[in-house]
Design a protein around this motif. Structure first.
Motif, PDB file in Angstrom:
ATOM      1  N   ARG A  90      -0.324   1.392 -12.694  1.00 36.01           N
ATOM      2  CA  ARG A  90      -1.316   1.756 -11.691  1.00 36.01           C
ATOM      3  C   ARG A  90      -1.601   0.596 -10.747  1.00 36.01           C
ATOM      4  O   ARG A  90      -1.799   0.800  -9.537  1.00 36.01           O
ATOM      5  N   ILE A  91      -1.624  -0.626 -11.280  1.00 36.05           N
ATOM      6  CA  ILE A  91      -1.866  -1.803 -10.443  1.00 36.05           C
ATOM      7  C   ILE A  91      -0.765  -1.960  -9.409  1.00 36.05           C
ATOM      8  O   ILE A  91      -1.017  -2.124  -8.204  1.00 36.05           O
ATOM      9  N   ILE A  92       0.486  -1.911  -9.857  1.00 36.92           N
ATOM     10  CA  ILE A  92       1.634  -2.121  -8.966  1.00 36.92           C
ATOM     11  C   ILE A  92       1.719  -1.023  -7.911  1.00 36.92           C
ATOM     12  O   ILE A  92       1.900  -1.304  -6.717  1.00 36.92           O
ATOM     13  N   ASN A  93       1.569   0.229  -8.326  1.00 31.56           N
ATOM     14  CA  ASN A  93       1.707   1.324  -7.365  1.00 31.56           C
ATOM     15  C   ASN A  93       0.553   1.367  -6.368  1.00 31.56           C
ATOM     16  O   ASN A  93       0.760   1.689  -5.197  1.00 31.56           O
ATOM     17  N   ALA A  94      -0.639   1.041  -6.817  1.00 34.65           N
ATOM     18  CA  ALA A  94      -1.752   0.966  -5.877  1.00 34.65           C
ATOM     19  C   ALA A  94      -1.499  -0.128  -4.849  1.00 34.65           C
ATOM     20  O   ALA A  94      -1.740   0.049  -3.645  1.00 34.65           O
ATOM     21  N   GLY A  95      -0.986  -1.280  -5.300  1.00 31.90           N
ATOM     22  CA  GLY A  95      -0.680  -2.367  -4.376  1.00 31.90           C
ATOM     23  C   GLY A  95       0.418  -1.995  -3.399  1.00 31.90           C
ATOM     24  O   GLY A  95       0.334  -2.305  -2.202  1.00 31.90           O
ATOM     25  N   LEU A  96       1.460  -1.320  -3.883  1.00 27.69           N
ATOM     26  CA  LEU A  96       2.563  -0.921  -3.006  1.00 27.69           C
ATOM     27  C   LEU A  96       2.125   0.083  -1.951  1.00 27.69           C
ATOM     28  O   LEU A  96       2.738   0.186  -0.894  1.00 27.69           O
ATOM     29  N   GLN A  97       1.060   0.819  -2.228  1.00 30.52           N
ATOM     30  CA  GLN A  97       0.534   1.778  -1.259  1.00 30.52           C
ATOM     31  C   GLN A  97      -0.536   1.162  -0.355  1.00 30.52           C
ATOM     32  O   GLN A  97      -1.146   1.857   0.445  1.00 30.52           O
TER      33      GLN A  97
END
Length: 241
Positions: free
Chosen positions: A106-113
């Motif tokens: 969730r951390i990585i995907n939120a950052g990528l978005q």
């Protein structure tokens, strides 16, 4: 919302859709003779039928049938026995534990978005729950700091960058998905700490425990769909889409 559905004859349906809660403001739509029912969804003045791209429907229905039998004849009985011997607080703790292990996803995907606030929220949740929450068994971040989980995954990230979902896809054991989200599941599994904490048989044992625990915590949602939906496959497909 659709308030009533009735057979007008063998080929036609009468759909009554209410705008808001005004019972006097209804739109009557009589379907054409070749209406199959696949397109049946809720109507209002501003919405159109949801067009689900499902070219693999015969194959998807076969996998849906397999998943349905797997659920009722194996997974659900095991989950019921599990629920009978496991106290609710312990099941909730196990669910929190596996959810905490998925925090990096969730951390990585939120950052990528570009959702840096959500990424920071998830990072803080992970730190709080791993420490004060005793390895994630307690959702201390939500219960005491009002930090709620932000659900993000690789499928959403791919969609954020303009990649379409592609055909609807039913995956064995995993259920409804799409070509995009199916590929995203693989990436998600590599961002989940469960993948790194256990290997080989231990890893799959952890996945089975997570799945059984999740089903045990759910109180017959799928049974309700099977009971109330005219065609459970179409209901699940359209609801998921």
């Amino acid at each position: 919302y659709a308030e009533n559905l009735a057979h007008e004859n063998e080929n036609n349906f009468l759909i009554m859709a209410a705008a808001g809660n005004d019972a006097d403001n209804k739109e009557i739509v009589v379907a054409p003779d070749d209406f199959s029912g696949d397109e049946l969804l809720f109507l209002d003045d501003d919405e159109e039928f949801l067009d689900v791209y499902d070219p693999l429907e015969p194959i998807n229905r076969g996998i849906f049938w397999f998943n349905d039998k797997f659920y009722f004849y194996l997974l659900k009985p095991v989950a019921k026995g599990y629920r009978w011997v496991m106290p609710d607080p312990l099941m909730l703790g196990i669910g929190n534990f596996f959810s905490n292990l998925a925090s990096p996803m969730r951390i990585i995907n939120a950052g990528l978005q570009g959702k840096f606030s959500d990424a920071g929220n998830e990072l803080t949740r992970f730190a709080v729950n791993t420490t004060i929450g005793i390895g994630g068994f307690f959702d201390t971040a939500k219960d005491h700091f009002n930090l709620k989980k932000k659900d993000e995954d690789s499928g959403q990230t791919l969609g954020y960058y303009g990649i379409g979902p592609g055909p609807y896809l039913v995956l064995p054991f995993f259920g409804p998905s799409s070509f995009r989200d199916g590929a995203g599941l693989l990436a998600d599994s590599r961002m989940d700490l469960t993948y790194y904490l256990w290997e080989d048989r231990d890893y799959w044992a952890a996945i089975i425990l997570k799945t059984v625990n999740t089903v045990a915590l759910d109180k017959d949602t799928y049974e309700g769909i099977k009971r109330d939906a005219l065609d459970p496959y179409l209901f699940v497909r359209d609801a998921w889409t």
